[in-house]
Scaffold this active site. Structure first.
Site, PDB file in Angstrom:
ATOM      1  N   MET A  21     -10.642   9.727  17.930  1.00 63.35           N
ATOM      2  CA  MET A  21     -11.973   9.506  18.516  1.00 63.35           C
ATOM      3  C   MET A  21     -11.899   9.168  19.992  1.00 63.35           C
ATOM      4  O   MET A  21     -12.793   9.513  20.758  1.00 63.35           O
ATOM      5  CB  MET A  21     -12.698   8.418  17.715  1.00 63.35           C
ATOM      6  CG  MET A  21     -14.119   8.184  18.130  1.00 63.35           C
ATOM      7  SD  MET A  21     -15.145   9.683  18.111  1.00 63.35           S
ATOM      8  CE  MET A  21     -15.580   9.818  16.379  1.00 63.35           C
ATOM      9  N   HIS A  51     -12.973   2.724  -0.162  1.00 58.54           N
ATOM     10  CA  HIS A  51     -12.968   1.703   0.904  1.00 58.54           C
ATOM     11  C   HIS A  51     -13.625   0.410   0.428  1.00 58.54           C
ATOM     12  O   HIS A  51     -14.095  -0.398   1.237  1.00 58.54           O
ATOM     13  CB  HIS A  51     -13.743   2.157   2.167  1.00 58.54           C
ATOM     14  CG  HIS A  51     -13.102   3.253   2.953  1.00 58.54           C
ATOM     15  ND1 HIS A  51     -13.850   4.206   3.633  1.00 58.54           N
ATOM     16  CD2 HIS A  51     -11.811   3.557   3.196  1.00 58.54           C
ATOM     17  CE1 HIS A  51     -13.042   5.035   4.255  1.00 58.54           C
ATOM     18  NE2 HIS A  51     -11.790   4.669   3.998  1.00 58.54           N
ATOM     19  N   ARG A  87     -11.971  15.490   7.526  1.00 58.70           N
ATOM     20  CA  ARG A  87     -12.761  15.888   6.346  1.00 58.70           C
ATOM     21  C   ARG A  87     -14.194  16.257   6.737  1.00 58.70           C
ATOM     22  O   ARG A  87     -14.775  15.639   7.633  1.00 58.70           O
ATOM     23  CB  ARG A  87     -12.836  14.743   5.332  1.00 58.70           C
ATOM     24  CG  ARG A  87     -11.508  14.333   4.770  1.00 58.70           C
ATOM     25  CD  ARG A  87     -11.690  13.293   3.664  1.00 58.70           C
ATOM     26  NE  ARG A  87     -10.426  12.660   3.356  1.00 58.70           N
ATOM     27  CZ  ARG A  87     -10.230  11.342   3.302  1.00 58.70           C
ATOM     28  NH1 ARG A  87     -11.235  10.494   3.497  1.00 58.70           N
ATOM     29  NH2 ARG A  87      -9.046  10.863   3.018  1.00 58.70           N
ATOM     30  N   GLY A 140     -13.192   4.745  10.189  1.00 58.37           N
ATOM     31  CA  GLY A 140     -11.799   4.890  10.583  1.00 58.37           C
ATOM     32  C   GLY A 140     -11.485   6.370  10.572  1.00 58.37           C
ATOM     33  O   GLY A 140     -12.374   7.202  10.767  1.00 58.37           O
ATOM     34  N   GLU A 153      -8.016  -5.354   5.112  1.00 57.74           N
ATOM     35  CA  GLU A 153      -7.894  -5.006   3.694  1.00 57.74           C
ATOM     36  C   GLU A 153      -6.736  -5.751   3.036  1.00 57.74           C
ATOM     37  O   GLU A 153      -6.816  -6.130   1.877  1.00 57.74           O
ATOM     38  CB  GLU A 153      -7.748  -3.488   3.545  1.00 57.74           C
ATOM     39  CG  GLU A 153      -9.052  -2.781   3.879  1.00 57.74           C
ATOM     40  CD  GLU A 153      -8.917  -1.286   4.038  1.00 57.74           C
ATOM     41  OE1 GLU A 153      -9.080  -0.576   3.049  1.00 57.74           O
ATOM     42  OE2 GLU A 153      -8.642  -0.827   5.162  1.00 57.74           O
ATOM     43  N   ILE A 212     -12.714   3.115  14.548  1.00 56.48           N
ATOM     44  CA  ILE A 212     -13.804   3.594  15.404  1.00 56.48           C
ATOM     45  C   ILE A 212     -14.930   2.563  15.464  1.00 56.48           C
ATOM     46  O   ILE A 212     -15.438   2.243  16.543  1.00 56.48           O
ATOM     47  CB  ILE A 212     -14.323   4.958  14.880  1.00 56.48           C
ATOM     48  CG1 ILE A 212     -13.211   6.005  14.986  1.00 56.48           C
ATOM     49  CG2 ILE A 212     -15.571   5.393  15.628  1.00 56.48           C
ATOM     50  CD1 ILE A 212     -13.484   7.297  14.223  1.00 56.48           C
ATOM     51  N   ASN A 236       0.879  -1.170   0.000  1.00 56.23           N
ATOM     52  CA  ASN A 236       0.000   0.000   0.000  1.00 56.23           C
ATOM     53  C   ASN A 236       0.919   1.224   0.000  1.00 56.23           C
ATOM     54  O   ASN A 236       1.515   1.556   1.015  1.00 56.23           O
ATOM     55  CB  ASN A 236      -0.881  -0.025   1.252  1.00 56.23           C
ATOM     56  CG  ASN A 236      -1.849   1.140   1.295  1.00 56.23           C
ATOM     57  OD1 ASN A 236      -1.813   2.034   0.446  1.00 56.23           O
ATOM     58  ND2 ASN A 236      -2.708   1.142   2.291  1.00 56.23           N
ATOM     59  N   ARG A 249      -2.557  -2.068  -3.504  1.00 50.30           N
ATOM     60  CA  ARG A 249      -3.772  -1.261  -3.336  1.00 50.30           C
ATOM     61  C   ARG A 249      -3.652  -0.043  -4.239  1.00 50.30           C
ATOM     62  O   ARG A 249      -2.643   0.671  -4.188  1.00 50.30           O
ATOM     63  CB  ARG A 249      -3.886  -0.809  -1.891  1.00 50.30           C
ATOM     64  CG  ARG A 249      -5.021   0.166  -1.712  1.00 50.30           C
ATOM     65  CD  ARG A 249      -5.069   0.698  -0.303  1.00 50.30           C
ATOM     66  NE  ARG A 249      -6.206   1.588  -0.175  1.00 50.30           N
ATOM     67  CZ  ARG A 249      -6.163   2.769   0.441  1.00 50.30           C
ATOM     68  NH1 ARG A 249      -5.048   3.192   0.980  1.00 50.30           N
ATOM     69  NH2 ARG A 249      -7.235   3.515   0.514  1.00 50.30           N
TER      70      ARG A 249
HETATM   71  P1  AMP Z   1      -8.338   3.571  11.196  1.00 54.10           P
HETATM   72  O1  AMP Z   1      -8.280   4.653  10.158  1.00 54.10           O
HETATM   73  O2  AMP Z   1      -9.230   2.430  10.817  1.00 54.10           O
HETATM   74  O3  AMP Z   1      -6.993   3.132  11.680  1.00 54.10           O
HETATM   75  O4  AMP Z   1      -9.058   4.241  12.478  1.00 54.10           O
HETATM   76  C1  AMP Z   1      -8.499   5.314  13.170  1.00 54.10           C
HETATM   77  C2  AMP Z   1      -9.511   5.844  14.164  1.00 54.10           C
HETATM   78  O5  AMP Z   1      -9.899   4.791  15.066  1.00 54.10           O
HETATM   79  C3  AMP Z   1      -9.006   6.977  15.030  1.00 54.10           C
HETATM   80  O6  AMP Z   1      -9.946   8.040  15.020  1.00 54.10           O
HETATM   81  C4  AMP Z   1      -8.937   6.371  16.401  1.00 54.10           C
HETATM   82  O7  AMP Z   1      -9.245   7.303  17.375  1.00 54.10           O
HETATM   83  C5  AMP Z   1     -10.032   5.344  16.361  1.00 54.10           C
HETATM   84  N1  AMP Z   1      -9.848   4.354  17.430  1.00 54.10           N
HETATM   85  C6  AMP Z   1      -8.862   3.439  17.560  1.00 54.10           C
HETATM   86  N2  AMP Z   1      -9.013   2.769  18.715  1.00 54.10           N
HETATM   87  C7  AMP Z   1     -10.104   3.272  19.342  1.00 54.10           C
HETATM   88  C8  AMP Z   1     -10.780   3.010  20.570  1.00 54.10           C
HETATM   89  N3  AMP Z   1     -10.343   2.074  21.422  1.00 54.10           N
HETATM   90  N4  AMP Z   1     -11.885   3.736  20.857  1.00 54.10           N
HETATM   91  C9  AMP Z   1     -12.328   4.672  19.998  1.00 54.10           C
HETATM   92  N5  AMP Z   1     -11.747   4.978  18.838  1.00 54.10           N
HETATM   93  C10 AMP Z   1     -10.648   4.292  18.506  1.00 54.10           C
END
Ligand code: AMP
Length: 398
Positions: A285, A182, A243, A212, A386, A333, A8, A93
């Site tokens: 988050m 996605h 965004r 995410g 993925e 998330i 990727n 990817r």
């Molecule tokens: P990704 O792009 O799939 O890696 O997701 C990233 C997002 O997942 C970020 O906003 C993180 O804050 C959120 N995230 C990861 N772990 C947690 C958790 N335990 N509780 C809430 N949000 C999370």
């Protein structure tokens, strides 16, 4: 043993993962970043039997080709041995496949030209993906390279879903339509959910919420994407980390006239300085929810905006599908945030959606049901993967 290497690639970085496909297990993964600087960085994680063991190094890396050499050296020095696990193919990817690519495709000179041509629609992503393909082909010249597009799964959208009510001549001339992104994740988790429930994928209507840092919702009918929230670019739809998601396009006319913002500034504002971060100053988050729970009004308001939009899409896709069997939460998330899942589905009993609080709060890395036994719609958390999906699709075409 059949190994596949998944790449990727970004403009100054690439991630890699070596998978053993008979058992679908990850043998190693890593990241090369800050390529083109004297302070580039490699993290190589050879995770055997679920135990993570990392090797890290900071060094000058000139370009992607050099980066791949550094990766090969890490495999040679720290394992697993690529001689023992020679990749039978490399899967890449690629973000934008336009309306041209709807399935995994073996890279040929013509395919490469077509991906470059689609840079017009994804100027930040496709050129970086091509750089990665070129460098990987030099590192692995004797195996097929396969491209898997983020947009491909959404090529089944009906015209009513992918057409913007924009002047048709302009839209056609400039290839303006909804493409969706996605796709690899939406496809993977909707198929995993069917397997998990021992249901025929073809009989299921599903709403998939990939939440995410980037976020998108997809309505999946019988395993096919029929509506999705991202558009010409990944900017449309849900509120994301940085965004805006949906916004009146006239906001850009207004800011251009009143704040003298040009296209580059608006692009940066909408893509990098808005969303959760733009509303609250917090990107993550976890921090947002913690602050919201601690009484921080800005954080609470940002989380409310996030959930409001999410609910709007769930309701909209429910209406488009007419009948819903499953709602799936995935990505950082979706897989981890108890609060976002609870708030997004609160008050939807009339639609047959009832979340079981104890199931929602239980921590797990596995696919699981979080709805109550009375809930007509089965709500699931399905961890996305993925890389595995790219490896599966890569194998399917070689
Ligand atoms: P990704 O792009 O799939 O890696 O997701 C990233 C997002 O997942 C970020 O906003 C993180 O804050 C959120 N995230 C990861 N772990 C947690 C958790 N335990 N509780 C809430 N949000 C999370």
């Amino acid at each position: 043993m059949t190994a596949v290497l998944v790449i990727n690639s970004g403009s100054s970085s690439f991630k890699y993962q070596l998978l053993e496909m008979d058992s679908e297990t990850m043998l190693a993964h890593g990241l090369v970043e800050r390529i083109g600087t004297p302070e580039a960085h490699l993290v190589h994680d050879m995770s055997e039997n679920g135990e993570s063991e990392k090797f890290e190094k900071t060094l000058e890396i000139r370009d992607h080709t050099h980066g791949f050499q550094v990766m090969l050296d890490a495999f040679a020095e720290h394992g697993p041995s690529l001689e023992q696990h020679p990749p039978v193919a490399v899967g890449h990817r690629v973000v934008h496949g336009g309306a041209r690519f709807f399935e995994p495709t073996v890279v040929t000179p013509l395919v490469r030209i077509n991906i470059e041509d689609l840079s017009e629609l994804a100027p930040l992503h496709n050129p970086a993906n091509v750089q990665g393909i070129d460098a990987a082909q030099k590192a692995f010249p004797d195996v097929p390279h396969v491209v898997v597009f983020d947009t491909a799964f959404h090529q089944t959208l009906p015209p009513a879903a992918y057409t913007y009510a924009l002047n048709a001549e302009v839209a056609q001339k400039y290839r303006v339509r909804k493409y969706g992104f996605h796709g690899t994740s939406h496809k993977y988790v909707s198929e995993e959910a069917a397997k998990f429930l021992s249901r025929d994928l073809g009989s299921l209507n599903q709403i998939v919420l990939h939440l995410g840092n980037g976020a998108s919702a997809t309505a999946v009918a019988g395993g096919k994407s029929v509506e999705t929230s991202m558009g010409l670019t990944p900017l449309e739809g849900l509120v994301m980390g940085t965004r805006t998601g949906d916004i009146d396009p006239a906001v850009s006319f207004h800011l251009h006239r009143r704040a003298d913002m040009d296209v580059a500034e608006l692009d940066e504002l909408f893509n990098k300085k808005s969303g959760i971060y733009g509303l609250s100053g917090l990107r993550d988050m976890r921090d947002l929810t913690e602050q919201a729970n601690a009484g921080n009004a800005k954080a609470r308001a940002a989380q409310d905006v996030y959930v409001h939009r999410l609910k709007q899409y769930i309701g909209g896709y429910y209406a488009q599908l007419g009948h819903v069997d499953t709602i799936i939460f995935t990505a950082g998330i979706g897989e981890n945030s108890v609060e976002i899942r609870r708030e997004a589905l609160a008050g939807l009993d009339e639609l047959g959606i009832v979340v079981d609080d104890a199931r929602n709060e239980a921590r797990s890395r596995e696919t699981r049901v979080i709805s109550s036994d009375e809930s007509r719609v089965t709500v699931l958390v399905v961890p996305t993967n993925e890389e595995l999906e790219i490896a599966r699709q890569t194998l399917s075409v070689i």
